[in-house]
Design an enzyme around this catalytic site. Sequence first.
Site, PDB file in Angstrom:
ATOM      1  N   LYS A  71     -50.409  27.930 -14.942  1.00 36.59           N
ATOM      2  CA  LYS A  71     -50.669  26.654 -15.623  1.00 36.59           C
ATOM      3  C   LYS A  71     -49.455  25.750 -15.414  1.00 36.59           C
ATOM      4  O   LYS A  71     -48.426  25.924 -16.053  1.00 36.59           O
ATOM      5  CB  LYS A  71     -50.928  26.847 -17.108  1.00 36.59           C
ATOM      6  CG  LYS A  71     -51.230  25.544 -17.844  1.00 36.59           C
ATOM      7  CD  LYS A  71     -51.500  25.786 -19.321  1.00 36.59           C
ATOM      8  CE  LYS A  71     -51.850  24.478 -20.019  1.00 36.59           C
ATOM      9  NZ  LYS A  71     -50.744  23.520 -20.040  1.00 36.59           N
ATOM     10  N   ASP A 122     -35.948  30.790  -9.307  1.00 38.35           N
ATOM     11  CA  ASP A 122     -35.515  29.849  -8.266  1.00 38.35           C
ATOM     12  C   ASP A 122     -34.007  29.654  -8.237  1.00 38.35           C
ATOM     13  O   ASP A 122     -33.435  29.341  -7.187  1.00 38.35           O
ATOM     14  CB  ASP A 122     -36.207  28.497  -8.461  1.00 38.35           C
ATOM     15  CG  ASP A 122     -37.669  28.522  -8.034  1.00 38.35           C
ATOM     16  OD1 ASP A 122     -38.158  29.606  -7.680  1.00 38.35           O
ATOM     17  OD2 ASP A 122     -38.319  27.459  -8.052  1.00 38.35           O
ATOM     18  N   SER A 154     -47.787  28.628 -18.839  1.00 38.37           N
ATOM     19  CA  SER A 154     -47.232  27.374 -19.315  1.00 38.37           C
ATOM     20  C   SER A 154     -45.714  27.453 -19.472  1.00 38.37           C
ATOM     21  O   SER A 154     -44.997  27.656 -18.501  1.00 38.37           O
ATOM     22  CB  SER A 154     -47.938  27.006 -20.633  1.00 38.37           C
ATOM     23  OG  SER A 154     -47.766  25.672 -20.967  1.00 38.37           O
TER      24      SER A 154
END
Length: 551
Positions: free
Chosen positions: A335, A321, A310
């Site tokens: 999740k 990224d 999460s």
Amino acid sequence: MTEDNNDNKNNGQQSKGYAVLSVVMLIAIGLFAGMLIGGIRGLKTLRTDTGRNNDVEQAIKTIERYYVDNIDSDSLARIMIESTLAALDPHSRYLTAEAAAVEEEQIRGNFEGIGISLHKRNDTIFVVNVFEDGPARHVGIRSGDKILAVDGVAVSGVEMSQNDVIKHIRGPHHTMIDLTIQRYGEKNPRHFKVERDIIDNPSIVLSAMLDNEVGYIRINLFSATTYQEFCKAVASLKMAGMKDLILDLRDNGGGALYPATQLIDELLPGTETIMYTEGAHQRRQEVRSHRGGLFVEGRLAVMINEFSASASEVVSGAIQDNDRGIIVGRRSFGKGLVQHEYAMPNNAAILLTVAHYFTPSGRCIQRSYDDGADQYYASFVGQVLADYEADSLYAIVNDSTPYYTSRGRVVYGGGGIFPDYLVRAHYDSSNYYAYQLQSRYVYDDVSAAYVATHYDELMKQYPNRDLFLKNYSPNQGYIDMMIAEAKRKGVAYDAAGMKAHREEIVRRLKAFTGSLLYSGDTFYRVIFQGDSEIKECQRHLKAQPRYVPAK
């Protein structure tokens, strides 16, 4: 072949299976129930459309009128709501008033009480932890004390659950409570009058320097106070000379989204994308960082494992990224769903999935739940077992769709965040004994009993935590006591397992003992000193070039 030898032969299979046991235990205590909420609380009132409820109302009336047993409409409606939510996805669910209050307390980062942790052994309630600056410590309550009664109501020696005892002890701050306590070695009970207060429950369980340059911060959950805690920890570590940082999110099951994005904002140097969300009834909403931050120039590593989920994955995905740092560990849970909490009558709530979240490169890391919740968690168990056997990162990639970081590196989706550097979990049959000591709560029980009987002499010899950390080691008598407690709980002594993992077992016993004596972050300060995964992460971090923000 003796029975003991048969047990040892089976240990190899059992040890491979204890990954599954760990999963079941963590799911059972609600690790992945920890939601990714779009705000800290942000309850919304559920809007109803009575025109669409005719079939449901008719079904309820029919069942209520003709069903073989008596059943009230409220119970039936709740069953229907729970079943409907369960059919949607694994994370939408109905919260009773009690469950909703627990969720709010976790996200809020504090509670109203006296600052103690309890443990029920048989029919007796023991104090196992006393918060460092809480009211209970100030009046002299200590670990190992047996609670006999709360405001005259017996809680030990009676059929009362630990949760019910907690309800008796909790209450509005500035109200008084009277505890009747039996202390080990004393004939007569003591009475303590304690004023309840608001007790902080920090989400950062440890911040420390690993060496002269590398700082370390471990976050267990993202709550309303996490961002403030993080800023304070970073400032303190920088004062101590920190140039590089390890952010440990292992076993962090998530929590609130907003504090997680605030934290990321302090790590990204420019106006980069942190994440975005999108759903059938929610247009794309993008979260971006602002220029500058508390830690935007040093090297950064984020530690994750199979139980990181999460909000932990939001942080990991944004760092990866944007090429801000490296991700070290094992593939995270996967999740990628956002829930909102909607208020229901009687303080209950519906926790409803309203959107997917995406990492800056466009990855949705949610694992598939098309085949239902049972298969959803079964696939996770399969992932964990497969990942434990993998020798390389690429052996465990199950979605070859490429995504690209800001500097053009290929990353993958397909259920979880894949680390840049894989730290394989090595388990062998000899480790099964150490695992059982933990899973059967042997450390918890034996340390509580030992501290209760040796509290005064321990505190006299180690009056502060620093002395304890530097000089204390459990003696052989204490270790024998632990072995005996394990046998009482059905854990047969394994000489080979004890020999192979003695250092780890003794360290964990010391950690439990220290947490009872001094509370605070003592447990983690003991554990992280021998954590091989932290050492491996530190090695990978130092091998990176010094991070320089793009102009």
